[in-house]
Design a protein around this motif. Structure first.
Motif, PDB file in Angstrom:
ATOM      1  N   CYS A  79       0.842  -1.205   0.000  1.00 44.54           N
ATOM      2  CA  CYS A  79       0.000   0.000   0.000  1.00 44.54           C
ATOM      3  C   CYS A  79       0.875   1.253   0.000  1.00 44.54           C
TER       4      CYS A  79
ATOM      5  N   SER B  37      -5.487   0.243   8.586  1.00 38.95           N
ATOM      6  CA  SER B  37      -5.662   0.977   7.321  1.00 38.95           C
ATOM      7  C   SER B  37      -5.579   0.038   6.113  1.00 38.95           C
ATOM      8  N   SER B  38      -5.880  -1.252   6.329  1.00 40.70           N
ATOM      9  CA  SER B  38      -5.624  -2.263   5.282  1.00 40.70           C
ATOM     10  C   SER B  38      -6.393  -2.030   3.968  1.00 40.70           C
ATOM     11  N   TYR B  39      -7.495  -1.235   4.004  1.00 42.38           N
ATOM     12  CA  TYR B  39      -8.275  -1.013   2.780  1.00 42.38           C
ATOM     13  C   TYR B  39      -8.098   0.421   2.258  1.00 42.38           C
TER      14      TYR B  39
ATOM     15  N   ASN C 249      -5.648   2.859   0.065  1.00 41.97           N
ATOM     16  CA  ASN C 249      -4.512   2.828  -0.859  1.00 41.97           C
ATOM     17  C   ASN C 249      -4.599   3.978  -1.847  1.00 41.97           C
TER      18      ASN C 249
END
Ligand code: NDP
Length: 243
Positions: free
Chosen positions: A176, A228-230, A232
């Motif tokens: 990311c 914050s994995s989603y 980008n």
């Protein structure tokens, strides 16, 4: 233990990011160019708080120095998980036509090519492990453009576009890339501003005040984390709300 490399972490926002990420359990690689004593002081502070840190001297505008630094960081900590491209320089306020091309080139060498050099050095490692986070520091001027800050604004605008494009290229590899756009933050970069200048600037901020480096570091900690994995390719403003 995860590792984060923060460029320009000897002072200001970078220093606050280094200390904040160490509190989240990261081993911290503190990059600096000139301020060795200040970098050592950050390391000392992190260690006193129970964290792990090491200092790495490199001019981010010099590709060879960056490649060596990246190898040294990986060898020192056994890997790297997060790169924060924070190192940056500004010019005194002035009309665009008051600055020559060499001055503009110097700003781009650090702000834009420094960011690219560090990203280029870490990407092969991130791709090989199919994970990693790159967080770039732009500026509110990179989004809005600032009168008498034209060259700096242009360099920071380039970082926003670089973030968006690189995020698309690296997403298939599990990496990311995001960006922070701080507003006016109390650091050495703004030490030439008088109290009246800051007061005038604050009138254009909905929260009515200048920001603190620690407040920028909080958003970096979020972007570095799995929370914050989603997210980008984004540029998140940390500017107190510009009116
Ligand atoms: P400071 O001037 O306080 O600190 C700059 C840091 O960058 C220092 O640690 C310095 O290291 C390092 N640095 C500068 N050039 C290089 C280089 N070529 N190689 C490696 N390190 C370098 O700045 P801030 O903390 O205020 O700014 C940090 C970032 O945030 C910058 O990218 C800036 O543009 C951005 N920003 C700042 C805002 C603000 O209001 N302060 C607003 C918006 C964005 P050393 O001293 O060791 O040379």
């Amino acid at each position: 233990m995860k590792t984060a490399l923060i460029t320009g972490a000897s002072r200001g926002i970078g220093r606050a990011i280094a200390i904040r990420l160490s509190q989240d359990g990261y081993s911290v690689a503190i990059n600096y160019k000139k301020s060795k004593d200040a970098a050592q002081d950050v390391k000392k502070q992190i260690e006193e708080l129970g964290g792990k840190a090491e200092i790495f001297c490199a001019d981010v505008s010099d590709n060879k120095q960056v490649e060596k630094m990246m190898k040294d960081v990986i060898a020192c900590f056994g890997g790297i998980d997060v790169l924060v491209n924070n190192a940056g320089i500004a010019l005194p306020q002035g009309l665009f036509t008051d600055f020559d091309d060499l001055t503009a080139k110097n700003v781009f060498d650090t702000n834009v090519f420094g960011t690219m050099n560090c990203a280029r050095a870490v990407i092969p490692y991130f791709v090989s492990k199919k994970s990693g986070k790159i967080i770039n520091i732009s500026s509110i001027w990179g989004i809005c453009g600032g009168s008498c800050e034209v060259i700096y604004s242009a360099s920071k605008g380039a970082i926003v576009a670089f973030t968006k494009a690189l995020s698309k290229e690296l997403a298939p590899s599990g990496i990311c890339v995001n960006c922070i756009a701080p507003g006016l933050i109390e650091t050495d970069m703004n030490k030439n501003l008088s109290d009246d200048d800051k007061k005038e600037f604050a009138e254009g901020i909905s929260l009515g005040r200048v920001g603190k480096a620690e407040e920028v570091a909080e958003t970096i900690a979020f972007l570095a984390s799995d929370a914050s994995s989603y997210i980008n390719g984004q540029t998140i403003s940390v500017d107190g709300g510009m009116i």
